[in-house]
Scaffold this motif. Structure first.
Motif, PDB file in Angstrom:
ATOM      1  N   ALA A  26      13.146  16.166  41.185  1.00  0.00           N
ATOM      2  CA  ALA A  26      13.990  17.159  41.852  1.00  0.00           C
ATOM      3  C   ALA A  26      13.128  18.334  42.284  1.00  0.00           C
ATOM      4  CB  ALA A  26      15.105  17.622  40.939  1.00  0.00           C
ATOM      5  N   CYS A  27      13.416  18.833  43.492  1.00  0.00           N
ATOM      6  CA  CYS A  27      12.674  19.945  44.067  1.00  0.00           C
ATOM      7  C   CYS A  27      13.652  20.970  44.620  1.00  0.00           C
ATOM      8  CB  CYS A  27      11.780  19.457  45.202  1.00  0.00           C
ATOM      9  SG  CYS A  27      10.609  18.193  44.725  1.00  0.00           S
ATOM     10  N   ALA A  28      13.179  22.212  44.721  1.00  0.00           N
ATOM     11  CA  ALA A  28      13.994  23.276  45.319  1.00  0.00           C
ATOM     12  C   ALA A  28      13.130  24.042  46.313  1.00  0.00           C
ATOM     13  CB  ALA A  28      14.524  24.211  44.248  1.00  0.00           C
ATOM     14  N   ALA A  29      13.779  24.501  47.361  1.00  0.00           N
ATOM     15  CA  ALA A  29      13.114  25.300  48.383  1.00  0.00           C
ATOM     16  C   ALA A  29      14.139  26.286  48.941  1.00  0.00           C
ATOM     17  CB  ALA A  29      12.591  24.397  49.496  1.00  0.00           C
ATOM     18  N   PRO A  30      13.669  27.346  49.598  1.00  0.00           N
ATOM     19  CA  PRO A  30      14.619  28.274  50.204  1.00  0.00           C
ATOM     20  C   PRO A  30      15.570  27.547  51.141  1.00  0.00           C
ATOM     21  CG  PRO A  30      12.392  29.148  50.309  1.00  0.00           C
ATOM     22  CD  PRO A  30      12.282  27.725  49.831  1.00  0.00           C
ATOM     23  N   ALA A  31      16.805  28.022  51.203  1.00  0.00           N
ATOM     24  CA  ALA A  31      17.810  27.376  52.050  1.00  0.00           C
ATOM     25  C   ALA A  31      17.475  27.521  53.525  1.00  0.00           C
ATOM     26  CB  ALA A  31      19.192  27.949  51.757  1.00  0.00           C
ATOM     27  N   ALA A  32      16.716  28.546  53.884  1.00  0.00           N
ATOM     28  CA  ALA A  32      16.277  28.731  55.273  1.00  0.00           C
ATOM     29  C   ALA A  32      14.808  28.343  55.369  1.00  0.00           C
ATOM     30  CB  ALA A  32      16.468  30.184  55.693  1.00  0.00           C
ATOM     31  N   ASP A  33      14.390  27.953  56.539  1.00  0.00           N
ATOM     32  CA  ASP A  33      13.018  27.507  56.754  1.00  0.00           C
ATOM     33  C   ASP A  33      12.095  28.713  56.936  1.00  0.00           C
ATOM     34  OD1 ASP A  33      10.825  25.928  57.250  1.00  0.00           O
ATOM     35  OD2 ASP A  33      11.331  25.600  59.357  1.00  0.00           O
ATOM     36  N   ASP A  34      11.859  29.451  55.832  1.00  0.00           N
ATOM     37  CA  ASP A  34      11.027  30.637  55.938  1.00  0.00           C
ATOM     38  C   ASP A  34       9.825  30.615  54.994  1.00  0.00           C
ATOM     39  OD1 ASP A  34      12.346  30.950  53.563  1.00  0.00           O
ATOM     40  OD2 ASP A  34      13.005  32.991  53.941  1.00  0.00           O
ATOM     41  N   SER A  35       9.604  29.487  54.341  1.00  0.00           N
ATOM     42  CA  SER A  35       8.499  29.381  53.403  1.00  0.00           C
ATOM     43  C   SER A  35       8.125  27.915  53.263  1.00  0.00           C
ATOM     44  CB  SER A  35       8.914  29.948  52.045  1.00  0.00           C
ATOM     45  OG  SER A  35       7.921  29.705  51.080  1.00  0.00           O
ATOM     46  N   ASP A  36       6.865  27.675  52.941  1.00  0.00           N
ATOM     47  CA  ASP A  36       6.462  26.299  52.696  1.00  0.00           C
ATOM     48  C   ASP A  36       6.289  26.027  51.203  1.00  0.00           C
ATOM     49  OD1 ASP A  36       4.183  27.745  52.249  1.00  0.00           O
ATOM     50  OD2 ASP A  36       2.896  26.532  53.531  1.00  0.00           O
ATOM     51  N   GLU A  37       6.779  26.952  50.369  1.00  0.00           N
ATOM     52  CA  GLU A  37       6.691  26.775  48.926  1.00  0.00           C
ATOM     53  C   GLU A  37       7.871  25.947  48.422  1.00  0.00           C
ATOM     54  OE1 GLU A  37       5.922  30.368  46.770  1.00  0.00           O
ATOM     55  OE2 GLU A  37       4.778  31.180  48.458  1.00  0.00           O
ATOM     56  N   VAL A  38       7.569  25.039  47.514  1.00  0.00           N
ATOM     57  CA  VAL A  38       8.582  24.168  46.930  1.00  0.00           C
ATOM     58  C   VAL A  38       8.420  24.200  45.416  1.00  0.00           C
ATOM     59  CG1 VAL A  38       9.369  21.780  46.736  1.00  0.00           C
ATOM     60  CG2 VAL A  38       8.633  22.667  48.954  1.00  0.00           C
ATOM     61  N   ILE A  39       9.518  24.263  44.714  1.00  0.00           N
ATOM     62  CA  ILE A  39       9.513  24.199  43.252  1.00  0.00           C
ATOM     63  C   ILE A  39       9.799  22.759  42.859  1.00  0.00           C
ATOM     64  CG2 ILE A  39      10.687  24.938  41.154  1.00  0.00           C
ATOM     65  CD1 ILE A  39      11.525  27.478  42.778  1.00  0.00           C
ATOM     66  N   VAL A  40       8.971  22.200  42.007  1.00  0.00           N
ATOM     67  CA  VAL A  40       9.214  20.869  41.468  1.00  0.00           C
ATOM     68  C   VAL A  40       9.663  21.054  40.025  1.00  0.00           C
ATOM     69  CG1 VAL A  40       8.227  18.617  40.928  1.00  0.00           C
ATOM     70  CG2 VAL A  40       7.454  19.865  42.953  1.00  0.00           C
ATOM     71  N   PHE A  41      10.845  20.548  39.710  1.00  0.00           N
ATOM     72  CA  PHE A  41      11.406  20.725  38.373  1.00  0.00           C
ATOM     73  C   PHE A  41      10.799  19.743  37.381  1.00  0.00           C
ATOM     74  CE2 PHE A  41      14.771  22.270  41.215  1.00  0.00           C
ATOM     75  CZ  PHE A  41      14.991  23.527  40.662  1.00  0.00           C
ATOM     76  N   LYS A  42      10.831  20.117  36.116  1.00  0.00           N
ATOM     77  CA  LYS A  42      10.422  19.209  35.046  1.00  0.00           C
ATOM     78  C   LYS A  42      11.324  17.981  35.064  1.00  0.00           C
ATOM     79  CE  LYS A  42       9.017  22.766  31.746  1.00  0.00           C
ATOM     80  NZ  LYS A  42       9.322  23.333  30.416  1.00  0.00           N
ATOM     81  N   LYS A  43      10.834  16.901  34.519  1.00  0.00           N
ATOM     82  CA  LYS A  43      11.569  15.627  34.487  1.00  0.00           C
ATOM     83  C   LYS A  43      12.960  15.803  33.854  1.00  0.00           C
ATOM     84  CE  LYS A  43      11.275  11.014  34.769  1.00  0.00           C
ATOM     85  NZ  LYS A  43      11.122  10.364  36.052  1.00  0.00           N
ATOM     86  N   GLU A  44      13.033  16.518  32.729  1.00  0.00           N
ATOM     87  CA  GLU A  44      14.319  16.712  32.038  1.00  0.00           C
ATOM     88  C   GLU A  44      15.312  17.475  32.916  1.00  0.00           C
ATOM     89  OE1 GLU A  44      11.330  17.906  30.631  1.00  0.00           O
ATOM     90  OE2 GLU A  44      10.992  16.027  29.567  1.00  0.00           O
ATOM     91  N   THR A  45      14.817  18.487  33.607  1.00  0.00           N
ATOM     92  CA  THR A  45      15.678  19.266  34.499  1.00  0.00           C
ATOM     93  C   THR A  45      16.124  18.406  35.672  1.00  0.00           C
ATOM     94  OG1 THR A  45      14.548  21.292  33.854  1.00  0.00           O
ATOM     95  CG2 THR A  45      15.827  21.357  35.902  1.00  0.00           C
ATOM     96  N   ALA A  46      15.224  17.615  36.218  1.00  0.00           N
ATOM     97  CA  ALA A  46      15.566  16.722  37.328  1.00  0.00           C
ATOM     98  C   ALA A  46      16.667  15.757  36.903  1.00  0.00           C
ATOM     99  CB  ALA A  46      14.336  15.959  37.797  1.00  0.00           C
TER     100      ALA A  46
END
Length: 143
Positions: free
Chosen positions: A104-124
């Motif tokens: 599971a990954c999270a990113a800003p809802a708008a296309d204003d950054s190329d940073e992505v958060i990758v969640f730990k396996k348990e959180t995913a």
């Protein structure tokens, strides 16, 4: 940014605005909870926007107890909104291969950054479980 970097940033701040779906970090995460306690003792100003959900109400009670603040503190520093009003602050979350590898990954809802958060396996896996539960509740089938 790592959690340690975020903690250093919060430790130096004099005013912190928090938009939180559950108040998890303030009441359940040991390092952040300790930091909030220290910051409140040093007169750091916190303002919270949270959804009016049973979980948040439970966590506000815990917040009051943990940080020894009264109802007037909550009234002055918390804005409880219908959950739909908190939507502008949500991030885009994607769950990949939920039934096999589950990432599971999270990113800003708008296309204003190329940073992505990758969640730990348990959180995913928890996110996948929550997604499945909502899907089943409203679609009455498995996703």
């Amino acid at each position: 940014m790592t959690f340690k970097q975020l903690i250093r940033l919060e430790n130096k701040a004099r005013e912190i605005w928090v938009i939180s779906p559950t108040l998890h970090y303030d009441v359940e995460h040991k390092e952040f909870s300790e930091l909030v306690s220290v910051n409140l003792g040093e007169s750091t100003k916190y303002k919270y926007i949270v959804p009016a959900t049973p979980l948040v109400e439970k966590n506000i009670k815990l917040f009051k107890k943990r940080f020894n603040v009264g109802e007037s503190y909550i009234t002055d520093n918390f804005l409880l909104l219908p959950p739909s009003e908190v939507n502008p602050f949500l991030m885009e979350i994607a769950i990949y291969d939920a039934s096999t590898n589950c990432v599971a990954c999270a990113a800003p809802a708008a296309d204003d950054s190329d940073e992505v958060i990758v969640f730990k396996k348990e959180t995913a896996q928890k996110l996948a479980k929550d997604f499945t539960a909502l899907w089943k509740k409203y679609k009455r089938s498995r996703p």
